[in-house]
Design an enzyme around this catalytic site. Structure first.
Site, PDB file in Angstrom:
ATOM      1  N   GLU A 161     -10.929  26.706  32.817  1.00  0.00           N
ATOM      2  CA  GLU A 161     -10.094  27.913  32.784  1.00  0.00           C
ATOM      3  C   GLU A 161      -9.808  28.436  34.179  1.00  0.00           C
ATOM      4  O   GLU A 161     -10.244  27.867  35.174  1.00  0.00           O
ATOM      5  CB  GLU A 161     -10.671  28.976  31.850  1.00  0.00           C
ATOM      6  CG  GLU A 161     -12.062  29.432  32.144  1.00  0.00           C
ATOM      7  CD  GLU A 161     -12.569  30.426  31.081  1.00  0.00           C
ATOM      8  OE1 GLU A 161     -11.787  31.116  30.443  1.00  0.00           O
ATOM      9  OE2 GLU A 161     -13.805  30.497  30.934  1.00  0.00           O
ATOM     10  N   LYS A 164     -18.998  36.461  26.471  1.00  0.00           N
ATOM     11  CA  LYS A 164     -18.490  37.343  27.527  1.00  0.00           C
ATOM     12  C   LYS A 164     -19.669  38.172  28.038  1.00  0.00           C
ATOM     13  O   LYS A 164     -19.880  39.314  27.611  1.00  0.00           O
ATOM     14  CB  LYS A 164     -17.366  38.226  26.950  1.00  0.00           C
ATOM     15  CG  LYS A 164     -16.464  38.785  28.024  1.00  0.00           C
ATOM     16  CD  LYS A 164     -15.174  39.296  27.432  1.00  0.00           C
ATOM     17  CE  LYS A 164     -14.380  40.092  28.426  1.00  0.00           C
ATOM     18  NZ  LYS A 164     -13.844  39.329  29.546  1.00  0.00           N
TER      19      LYS A 164
END
Ligand code: PLP
Ligand code: COI
Length: 338
Positions: free
Chosen positions: A219, A183
């Site tokens: 995603e 992230k």
């Protein structure tokens, strides 16, 4: 009293009272410091400004039915931040210090936790940046950890309502052996053009396919994907997506509700066979997908006939939020009560 229209809060920044910081110098992390400044003084050659040494997290605190404050799966975010830091050669922030900092920042800003029943929550944003000066491409020797909070409403307009996505083949968010599983800010910078084009077309966000073959599902914007068919919860296995803590939780909840679960590569054509589909994440919670457009092939995959979320998505959403707001038994012990 603060003047916030809790029920109509968007997902955005609201100034709160305090943030918590910690500096890494001379090879070690210092003490936690409380600050009321929204600014970070910085060296112009800091590695975060030039070479993208930045990692962040996102988690939430909820005001429960019993008026208690619940933090959801804080350990998981602490561990993932360490993985992200290691992924781009930054000093890893210790797990216990992370938990202490998060508890502290939530407590200090307690008046900003949205009241129970408003559907809003307190979003917690920890980050680590390289602050040491470098001009050669090398990791910094100094880092800063900061955690701030902001009260938020739904990430996608309308909350638990079906939302549209669009497939992109023009842009990749991350490469399979790149940084997609971390992230870090760079992945989000790489997603901005695709996101803006999707928004211009009236879509909530982009639906990414695998970067090599454009054959498998990766995603959806800043959320993982799941599909449902034959009482089975199916989610992609991919080495370029973020390991979502919400998705990991939904896999367990789906089993708990009697569903079968599968984590495996999902070919694009399989979209046709799903009865329900959703985007899941801390910000997105569960955002049921109404349809996904494949504009290159003039094709629309539809998951809701009447525009309403499907039965399994609804059950999963209610159970997950029920646990977070203290309405349902916390069967897996995910919440820490502050
Ligand atoms: N995928 C991406 C790219 C994200 O930014 C996020 C948000 O954190 C997620 C998935 C969902 O992860 P989580 O459920 O841990 O918030
Ligand atoms: C999250 O779900 O925490 C996210 O990171 C989404 C986005 C705001 C980056």
């Amino acid at each position: 009293m603060i003047d916030i229209d809790w029920k109509n809060l968007a997902f955005g920044y609201v100034k709160t009272d305090y943030n918590v910081r910690c500096y890494y110098r001379n090879g070690q992390w210092g003490e936690l410091e409380v600050s009321s400044s929204e600014e970070i003084p910085m060296h112009m050659a800091a590695t975060c400004l030039h070479y993208g040494q930045e990692a962040f997290e996102g988690l939430k605190a909820f005001r429960g039915k019993d008026n208690k404050i619940r933090l959801f799966r804080i350990d998981e975010n602490a561990k993932r931040l360490q993985a992200s830091c290691a992924g781009i050669m930054m000093a890893e922030f210790p797990i216990e210090k992370f938990k202490e900092a998060v508890r502290k920042v939530v407590k200090l800003n307690e008046r900003f936790i949205p009241p129970y029943g408003t559907g809003a929550s307190l979003y917690i944003r920890p980050l680590v940046i390289g602050t040491g000066a470098q001009v050669g491409v090398k990791p910094a020797s100094e880092y800063l950890f900061v955690v701030f909070v902001t009260p938020v409403g739904p990430y996608f307009k309308g909350g638990f309502k079906t939302t549209p996505f669009v497939i992109t083949r023009k842009y990749d968010r991350a490469a399979p052996l790149g940084t997609g599983t971390f992230k870090i800010g760079g992945n989000y910078a790489a997603s901005l053009r695709a996101g803006q084009e999707a928004a211009k077309g009236g879509y909530s966000n982009v639906f990414y396919l695998d970067a090599i073959e454009k054959k498998y599902i990766d995603e959806c914007g800043a959320a993982n994907f799941f599909g449902v068919k034959n009482n089975t919860y199916i989610t992609p296995k991919s080495n370029s997506i973020l390991p979502s803590i919400t998705n990991k939780s939904l896999l367990q909840l789906a089993e708990h509700l009697g569903m079968k679960v599968e984590r495996r590569p999902i070919a694009l054509e399989e979209l046709e066979t799903f009865e329900e589909a959703g985007a899941c994440g801390t910000a997105a919670v569960i955002s049921p997908i109404g349809y996904i457009d494949d504009l290159d092939n003039n094709k629309r995959y539809t998951f809701s006939k009447d525009g309403e979320p499907g039965p399994w998505s609804t059950k999963l959403f209610k159970l997950l939020q029920g646990i977070q707001y203290g309405e349902e038994k916390d069967v897996f012990n995910w919440c820490e009560i502050l």
